[in-house]
Write a protein that holds these residues in place. Structure first.
Motif, PDB file in Angstrom:
ATOM      1  N   ALA A 176      41.331  36.357  50.771  1.00 21.60           N
ATOM      2  CA  ALA A 176      42.365  37.075  51.520  1.00 21.60           C
ATOM      3  C   ALA A 176      42.475  38.533  51.104  1.00 21.60           C
ATOM      4  CB  ALA A 176      43.720  36.384  51.362  1.00 21.60           C
ATOM      5  N   GLY A 177      41.703  38.952  50.093  1.00 21.14           N
ATOM      6  CA  GLY A 177      41.711  40.348  49.660  1.00 21.14           C
ATOM      7  C   GLY A 177      42.815  40.682  48.692  1.00 21.14           C
ATOM      8  N   GLU A 178      43.285  39.716  47.930  1.00 18.00           N
ATOM      9  CA  GLU A 178      44.350  39.984  46.956  1.00 18.00           C
ATOM     10  C   GLU A 178      43.850  40.982  45.906  1.00 18.00           C
ATOM     11  OE1 GLU A 178      46.282  37.414  43.388  1.00 18.00           O
ATOM     12  OE2 GLU A 178      46.580  36.600  45.406  1.00 18.00           O
ATOM     13  N   ARG A 179      44.592  42.069  45.731  1.00 19.66           N
ATOM     14  CA  ARG A 179      44.193  43.120  44.799  1.00 19.66           C
ATOM     15  C   ARG A 179      44.680  42.774  43.388  1.00 19.66           C
ATOM     16  NH1 ARG A 179      42.678  47.903  46.864  1.00 19.66           N
ATOM     17  NH2 ARG A 179      43.417  48.989  45.018  1.00 19.66           N
ATOM     18  N   PRO A 180      43.828  42.971  42.387  1.00 21.07           N
ATOM     19  CA  PRO A 180      44.243  42.686  41.015  1.00 21.07           C
ATOM     20  C   PRO A 180      45.212  43.740  40.508  1.00 21.07           C
ATOM     21  CG  PRO A 180      42.052  43.646  41.026  1.00 21.07           C
ATOM     22  CD  PRO A 180      42.425  43.420  42.468  1.00 21.07           C
ATOM     23  N   ASN A 181      45.917  43.394  39.435  1.00 24.59           N
ATOM     24  CA  ASN A 181      46.828  44.346  38.809  1.00 24.59           C
ATOM     25  C   ASN A 181      46.044  45.454  38.125  1.00 24.59           C
ATOM     26  OD1 ASN A 181      48.976  42.725  39.603  1.00 24.59           O
ATOM     27  ND2 ASN A 181      48.851  41.478  37.747  1.00 24.59           N
ATOM     28  N   ASP A 182      46.732  46.558  37.808  1.00 25.40           N
ATOM     29  CA  ASP A 182      46.096  47.683  37.124  1.00 25.40           C
ATOM     30  C   ASP A 182      46.501  47.749  35.661  1.00 25.40           C
ATOM     31  OD1 ASP A 182      44.772  48.481  39.406  1.00 25.40           O
ATOM     32  OD2 ASP A 182      46.432  49.751  40.081  1.00 25.40           O
ATOM     33  N   ALA A 183      46.880  46.609  35.094  1.00 26.28           N
ATOM     34  CA  ALA A 183      47.290  46.596  33.689  1.00 26.28           C
ATOM     35  C   ALA A 183      46.067  46.750  32.782  1.00 26.28           C
ATOM     36  CB  ALA A 183      48.011  45.284  33.371  1.00 26.28           C
ATOM     37  N   LYS A 184      46.299  47.318  31.591  1.00 28.74           N
ATOM     38  CA  LYS A 184      45.213  47.488  30.630  1.00 28.74           C
ATOM     39  C   LYS A 184      44.984  46.175  29.896  1.00 28.74           C
ATOM     40  CE  LYS A 184      44.896  51.399  28.594  1.00 28.74           C
ATOM     41  NZ  LYS A 184      45.090  52.570  27.710  1.00 28.74           N
ATOM     42  N   VAL A 185      43.710  45.764  29.830  1.00 25.49           N
ATOM     43  CA  VAL A 185      43.352  44.487  29.218  1.00 25.49           C
ATOM     44  C   VAL A 185      42.344  44.744  28.103  1.00 25.49           C
ATOM     45  CG1 VAL A 185      42.387  42.190  29.600  1.00 25.49           C
ATOM     46  CG2 VAL A 185      43.748  43.290  31.412  1.00 25.49           C
ATOM     47  N   ASP A 186      42.619  44.167  26.908  1.00 25.61           N
ATOM     48  CA  ASP A 186      41.690  44.256  25.781  1.00 25.61           C
ATOM     49  C   ASP A 186      40.694  43.107  25.896  1.00 25.61           C
ATOM     50  OD1 ASP A 186      40.368  44.587  23.402  1.00 25.61           O
ATOM     51  OD2 ASP A 186      42.030  43.889  22.138  1.00 25.61           O
ATOM     52  N   LEU A 187      39.445  43.431  26.284  1.00 28.64           N
ATOM     53  CA  LEU A 187      38.448  42.387  26.492  1.00 28.64           C
ATOM     54  C   LEU A 187      38.083  41.681  25.181  1.00 28.64           C
ATOM     55  CD1 LEU A 187      35.883  43.750  29.122  1.00 28.64           C
ATOM     56  CD2 LEU A 187      37.606  41.975  29.402  1.00 28.64           C
ATOM     57  N   ALA A 188      38.061  42.409  24.082  1.00 26.65           N
ATOM     58  CA  ALA A 188      37.711  41.776  22.803  1.00 26.65           C
ATOM     59  C   ALA A 188      38.757  40.731  22.420  1.00 26.65           C
ATOM     60  CB  ALA A 188      37.594  42.839  21.715  1.00 26.65           C
TER      61      ALA A 188
END
Length: 469
Positions: free
Chosen positions: A324-336
């Motif tokens: 449906a094209g749901e846009r993700p949030n723009d929060a900062k995520v620590d991948l490690a």
């Protein structure tokens, strides 16, 4: 009226005809004005030539009754003295207008020559005896000679005589040629312009009809596709290589994408129904057995089927949101940190990570890592390794196992929905085949990529690349 001009063809024809009509009217008016000005100028030149010829004779002392220009053949001629009194005129002159005197018969002089005490400036330009003025004054008027009335262009030339004082010669040139030429041109325009407008309208109608014929074909085919719901059909593409051809090509591309999307949706629904049928049937069987024989109830198996059904429903819901094209949030995520969280509690999983931040949904990115780890543990012999590093402007997460790896020809197919390479594997051990499809969709929604390759231990290596925050 709105229905009459409701088509593009009619509006184009009307617009082109109106534009040409305005241009023709403007051009015709300019031509008529220019023609009239030129012909009047020629008549004025002829009148001036006649007036100067008479003035030359007067300067030479020719008597009034001997003047050659008074025969009326070239037009009416008047000679006025400094008191605007007519002293000579053309023969057979019956009426005249447009000069300083409307008389047609000469008048006797009231005072003898040289006895005038008036201011010489009133008589016009100061001239020497025998001199002709270099300036001419032009006017329009009419005259009747021998019963024939015409319009004339008059020229007035002043001359100073030796014995008759200051005189003004008026000579006229007929404007009949000018009137005739203007009337002829106007008649031609009144007849020719409507015919030309008719030709323009007909040509525009035919050209527009031919140009829009492919559009009508596209419209009919689209209407047929809508009625038949057959997305495999395509609209005709003309060989004109113009805007209409590009429109047809784009329409076919849209139909192809729509057909692919609908087919994918149908296949997805069919596969989802098939995948849901197994846990539901198993759970129903266990409940029916428990209802008949409570002592045979396999509670652990029922709970396992319920959990599996719940996970499958959650996967389908996430896929529906992604589609449906749901846009993700723009929060900062620590991948490690996220990789360590997902690897915690998993047997044989090691993490080698440096701090890297990306922007997006922590929940969806955690789901990607969980799916990759589940897949790696399912195929690993003993160990799974997770690497998190920075490469240029990208964050890279690598999940590798020491299993058999993925064949080269299947490294893209495994990301399709409900695809499982080991057909002999039981569904309880292998899952529904949605994990990698969900992982790639989430990666793409975050502006990244997810690819499969060969790991350092010979097994599979999945690399997730995301833009840095």
């Amino acid at each position: 009226m709105r229905r009459l001009f409701g088509s593009v063809r009619a509006r184009a024809t009307l617009g082109a005809t109106l534009v040409v009509a305005v241009a023709l009217v403007a051009a015709g008016a300019a031509v008529l004005l220019s023609l009239r000005s030129n012909l009047i100028g020629e008549a004025g030149t002829q009148a001036e030539r006649s007036a100067r010829a008479v003035a030359s004779e007067l300067a030479a002392g020719t008597p009034y009754d001997k003047l050659s220009g008074l025969d009326g053949d070239d037009g009416p001629v008047q000679v006025l003295d400094e008191h605007k009194r007519l002293v000579a005129a053309s023969e057979d002159l019956e009426r005249i207008s447009g000069t300083d005197s409307d008389r047609v018969k000469p008048q006797p002089a009231a005072t003898p020559p040289g006895g005038d005490d008036d201011d010489p400036e009133e008589a016009g330009e100061a001239l020497e005896p025998g001199e002709i003025s270099g300036e001419s004054v032009f006017s329009n008027g009419s005259a009747t000679i021998d019963g024939q009335a015409q319009d004339y262009r008059f020229a007035a030339v002043e001359v100073e005589t030796h014995d008759r004082g200051h005189l003004t010669v008026y000579a006229g040139s007929p404007l009949a040629a000018e009137h005739g030429a203007v009337r002829t041109a106007l008649t031609v325009m009144l007849i020719g312009f409507p015919l030309l407008l008719g030709v323009v309208a007909a040509v525009t109608w035919l050209v527009t009809r031919r140009a829009l014929r492919p559009v009508e074909g596209i419209r009919r085919e689209m209407a047929a596709i809508t009625q038949s719901e057959d997305l495999a059909r395509r609209v005709p593409e003309p060989d004109t290589h113009d805007e209409i051809a590009r429109l047809a090509s784009t329409t076919n591309e849209t139909l192809a994408a729509l057909e692919t999307s609908v087919e994918r949706q149908r296949r997805f629904v069919a596969d989802a129904s098939h995948e849901l049928r197994s846990p539901i049937a198993s759970l129903r069987t266990q409940l029916e057995v428990a209802a008949a024989h409570p002592e045979l109830l396999d509670l652990d198996g029922a709970v396992e089927d319920t959990v599996r059904l719940q996970r499958l429903a959650a996967d389908l819901l996430l896929l529906a949101r992604l589609d449906a094209g749901e846009r993700p949030n723009d929060a900062k995520v620590d991948l490690a940190g996220l990789a360590r969280e997902e690897a915690e509690g998993r047997t044989g999983v090691t993490v080698d990570a440096e701090p890297v931040d990306v922007a997006g949904s922590r929940g969806q990115l955690g789901r990607v890592l969980a799916n990759l780890l589940d897949n790696a543990q399912r195929h690993a012999r003993s160990a799974v390794t997770v690497h998190v590093r920075r490469e240029g402007d990208r964050a890279v997460v690598g999940v590798a196992d020491d299993g058999d790896g993925v064949p080269d020809g299947d490294r893209e197919r495994i990301f399709e929905r409900f695809v499982r390479l080991d057909a002999a594997r039981s569904r309880d051990d292998g899952g529904a085949g949605l994990g990698l499809a969900i992982a790639r969709d989430v990666a793409v929604r975050h502006g990244g990529t997810l690819t499969a390759g060969r790991g350092p231990a010979g097994g599979a290596l999945f690399e997730l690349r995301l833009p840095l925050a």
